[in-house]
Scaffold this active site. Structure first.
Site, mmCIF file in Angstrom:
data_model
loop_
_atom_site.group_PDB
_atom_site.id
_atom_site.type_symbol
_atom_site.label_atom_id
_atom_site.label_comp_id
_atom_site.label_asym_id
_atom_site.label_seq_id
_atom_site.Cartn_x
_atom_site.Cartn_y
_atom_site.Cartn_z
ATOM 1 N N GLU A 338 0.884 -1.260 0.063
ATOM 2 C CA GLU A 338 -0.094 0.097 -0.087
ATOM 3 C C GLU A 338 0.869 1.129 -0.023
ATOM 4 O O GLU A 338 0.551 2.170 0.867
ATOM 5 C CB GLU A 338 -1.048 -0.167 1.151
ATOM 6 C CG GLU A 338 -2.141 -1.115 1.029
ATOM 7 C CD GLU A 338 -3.087 -0.922 2.198
ATOM 8 O OE1 GLU A 338 -4.170 -1.536 1.956
ATOM 9 O OE2 GLU A 338 -3.069 -0.285 3.351
ATOM 10 N N GLU A 442 -6.258 -7.942 -0.288
ATOM 11 C CA GLU A 442 -6.746 -7.642 1.074
ATOM 12 C C GLU A 442 -8.141 -7.509 0.686
ATOM 13 O O GLU A 442 -8.360 -6.588 -0.268
ATOM 14 C CB GLU A 442 -6.382 -6.684 1.810
ATOM 15 C CG GLU A 442 -4.679 -6.654 2.273
ATOM 16 C CD GLU A 442 -4.204 -5.522 3.182
ATOM 17 O OE1 GLU A 442 -5.089 -4.638 3.561
ATOM 18 O OE2 GLU A 442 -3.110 -5.377 3.103
#
Length: 500
Positions: A338, A442
Site C-alpha cells: 500500500e 486484502e
C-alpha cells in the site's frame, strides 16, 4: 432482473478468467489465502490487549496533542507551521496547533510540529521555538500530569524549569512555581486528537526491558502450527504474511524494534510445508513509511519514504529472497504494501519495483514478485505496461467497502451490487490475458452496516469470493485472527459465516 444481470457479468468475467488462468504458470493458482495480520507487524486495533500494560499508554509515539494555556485560553502554536517561534494566539486549534510526540521514556518526550521541526528552548531567555531538525537535549521535555486529571499538565524543560505562556507571543521555559489553578501560566490543558498503535509504539512503549518478552509471547501465541492445520483443512491454500523492514536486521534490529520475528517467519515456512500451503512474504512496513499508517511501522504518522530509501528497502527484499528462495513453500515476495499517492511518486515506485524485482531474480527465476498498486489518487492501470517488462509478476489491489463516505449509507444489497459491478470492473481492469497476474491481496466481510444479520454477512462474503475468484493470482482475506469477529476469518469459518 438485476440478479440475472449480475450473473451474466459474472459468467463473462469468469470466462475471461478461465482463459487467463490457463496461462498461469502454476497449478496452485489462483490462491485462496489469508493475511496473518498483526502477527509480525503490530496493529493495535486488531489486538487491543497488547497495549494494556504500557505506562502512560495514551502518550505513545505519534500521539497528536493540542495544548491550551489555561491562563490565556489559547493554544500553543508553531508559528508558520514551524521554523520560528512557538506562540499561543489561536482560539481554535488546527494543524499548526497540533504536536506529534516522540516518546523518550514514559514521561519524557519530544514535540514534532507541522513542518516536522522539533520544539526546543533557545538562548539565555529560554524562548520556545520550533527550529531543530533533530531532537537533542533542549528539545526534550517532561510531561507532568495532574493526579486525577491527567490531561491537565505542566511541561518541564531540560533546564528543570517549566514552560509558561507569558503572553500570546512569548512562550518561555523559565517558570519555577507550582500549582494547578487556571491562572497559572505554566498549566496547559492537553487534548489528544489522534493516536497510533503500531510496532514502533508497542516496542518503544514497553521499552527495552519489557518489549522483547511481550513481543515474543505474542509471536508464540497469535499464530501457531495449529492455525496452519486449521487453515489447510478448511480449504485455504496460502498465507500472506506482513513483515517489517527490521526483520532483515534480526536478532538485533535498531531500537526500539526487538528481535525474534525472523524465527517466527521461519516457523511459518516450516508449518506451511507440513500442511501443503504456500507463503507470500509481504513487506508491509518500510523505512520512512510509505503511507503514514500504523501498519507501516511509522513512528509519528508522517509519510517519508522516498528516493533516498530505495537502497535500504531493496536490501530487505534481497535478504528475504536469499533466505527463502529455495524453500518449496515460497510462492511470492510482495515488494511493498500500500504505497500512498502522491507522497510515493510513480517514478520512485517504479525505480524501487525494478530494483526489488532484480534482487529477487538473483536468487529465484520463478517465485512471483508482487507489485502493490498505489492507494490514493492514482490510476489503477499505471503499473500494467511497466509490469509487462517482467516475468512472474502480480498486481495487488485491495478492496474494502469501508473507509469512504460512499459506503456509509449503502444498504446490504447495494454493497453486494457494488461488488458485482464496480469491484468486478476494477478487477477486470488489472486482469490481462498476457500481462501480470491479478491479486486481491486484502478484502474482508466487514462493511459499514450496523445490525447486519448472519445471512447478510454470508451473502456479502460470498459475492466477494465469487468476484475475486476471477483474480488470476487469487485473493487473501484480511485477516486470520482479529479482536473484531467479522475481520477474523478463523471466527467466520468456525461460526459458518464463510465456507471455502
Amino acid at each position: 432482473m438485476a440478479h440475472h444481470f449480475h450473473l451474466a457479468i459474472h459468467l463473462v468475467l469468469c470466462l475471461s478468467c478461465v482463459v487467463t488462468l490457463s496461462l498461469a504458470q502454476s497449478s496452485n493458482l489462483p490462491f485462496k489465502a489469508v493475511n496473518l495480520g498483526c502477527w509480525l507487524v503490530t496493529e493495535g486495533w486488531m489486538k487491543p490487549s497488547l497495549f494494556q500494560g504500557i505506562p502512560n499508554k495514551d502518550l505513545l509515539d505519534g500521539t497528536q496533542v493540542q495544548l491550551m494555556s489555561t491562563m490565556l485560553q489559547t493554544y500553543l502554536s508553531a508559528e508558520s507551521g514551524g521554523g520560528t517561534i512557538v506562540v499561543a494566539n489561536r482560539t481554535i486549534p488546527s494543524g499548526w496547533e497540533t504536536f506529534r510526540l516522540w516518546r523518550v521514556d514514559e514521561t519524557t518526550f519530544n514535540f514534532r510540529v507541522f513542518n516536522k521541526q522539533f520544539v526546543g528552548s533557545e538562548g539565555y531567555q529560554n524562548i520556545i521555538v520550533a527550529a531543530a531538525t533533530a531532537p537533542g537535549n533542549s528539545e526534550t521535555f517532561q510531561i507532568i500530569r495532574k493526579e486525577g486529571d491527567p490531561n491537565r499538565i505542566h511541561i518541564k524543560a531540560s533546564n528543570g524549569k517549566f514552560l509558561q505562556a507569558q503572553s500570546n507571543t512569548l512562550i518561555t521555559a523559565d517558570y519555577e512555581g507550582s500549582g494547578w489553578e487556571d491562572s497559572n501560566p505554566s498549566v496547559f490543558e492537553m487534548t489528544i486528537v489522534n493516536t497510533i498503535q503500531g510496532e514502533y509504539q508497542i516496542t518503544n512503549g514497553y521499552g527495552p526491558e519489557k518489549a522483547p518478552q511481550v513481543m515474543q509471547d505474542h509471536w508464540n501465541t497469535y499464530i501457531t502450527e495449529e492455525d496452519f492445520r486449521f487453515m489447510s483443512s478448511n480449504g485455504l491454500t496460502a498465507v500472506r504474511i506482513p513483515v517489517g523492514w527490521w526483520i532483515a536486521l534480526d536478532p538485533t534490529p535498531p531500537k526500539p524494534f526487538v528481535g525474534g520475528s525472523l524465527k517466527a517467519l521461519d516457523n511459518a515456512f516450516t508449518w506451511a510445508q507440513k500442511y501443503g500451503m504456500k507463503v507470500i512474504v509481504d513487506l508491509h512496513a518500510v523505512q520512512g513509511s510509505q503511507n503514514g499508517n500504523e501498519n507501516s511501522g511509522t513512528r509519528d504518522g508522517y509519510q517519508e519514504w522516498g528516493a533516498s530509501d530505495i537502497n535500504d528497502t531493496v536490501a530487505v527484499i534481497d535478504f528475504l529472497a536469499k533466505r527463502y528462495a529455495n524453500n518449496p513453500s515460497l510462492a511470492a515476495l510482495e515488494l511493498m504494501n500500500e504505497p500512498l499517492a502522491p507522497g510515493v511518486t510513480l517514478d520512485n515506485l517504479k525505480n524501487y519495483y525494478e530494483s526489488g524485482y532484480c534482487a529477487v531474480r538473483k536468487y529465484t527465476p520463478s517465485a512471483y514478485v508482487i507489485l502493490s498498486n498505489r492507494l490514493g489518487n492514482a490510476d489503477p492501470t499505471e503499473l500494467l505496461s511497466f509490469a509487462g517488462n517482467f516475468n512472474y509478476v502480480v498486481i495487488d489491489v485491495h478492496f474494502y467497502n469501508l473507509y469512504s463516505d460512499e459506503f456509509s449509507n449503502m444498504t446490504v444489497q447495494q454493497n453486494i451490487d457494488y461488488i458485482f459491478n464496480q469491484r468486478a470492473s476494477a478487477l477486470n481492469t488489472v486482469t490481462t490475458s498476457n500481462g501480470p497476474l491479478s491479486f486481491v491481496g486484502e478484502w474482508t466481510a466487514e462493511f459499514a452496516i450496523s445490525g447486519a444479520s448472519m445471512q447478510d454477512y454470508q451473502n456479502f462474503a460470498k459475492a466477494q469470493m465469487d468476484v475475486y475468484g476471477c483474480a488470476t493470482f487469487g485473493w487473501a482475506y484480511w485477516a486470520y485472527n482479529c479482536y473484531y469477529e467479522h475481520w477474523s476469518l478463523k471466527w467466520m469459518i468456525e461460526n459458518n459465516y464463510i465456507k471455502l
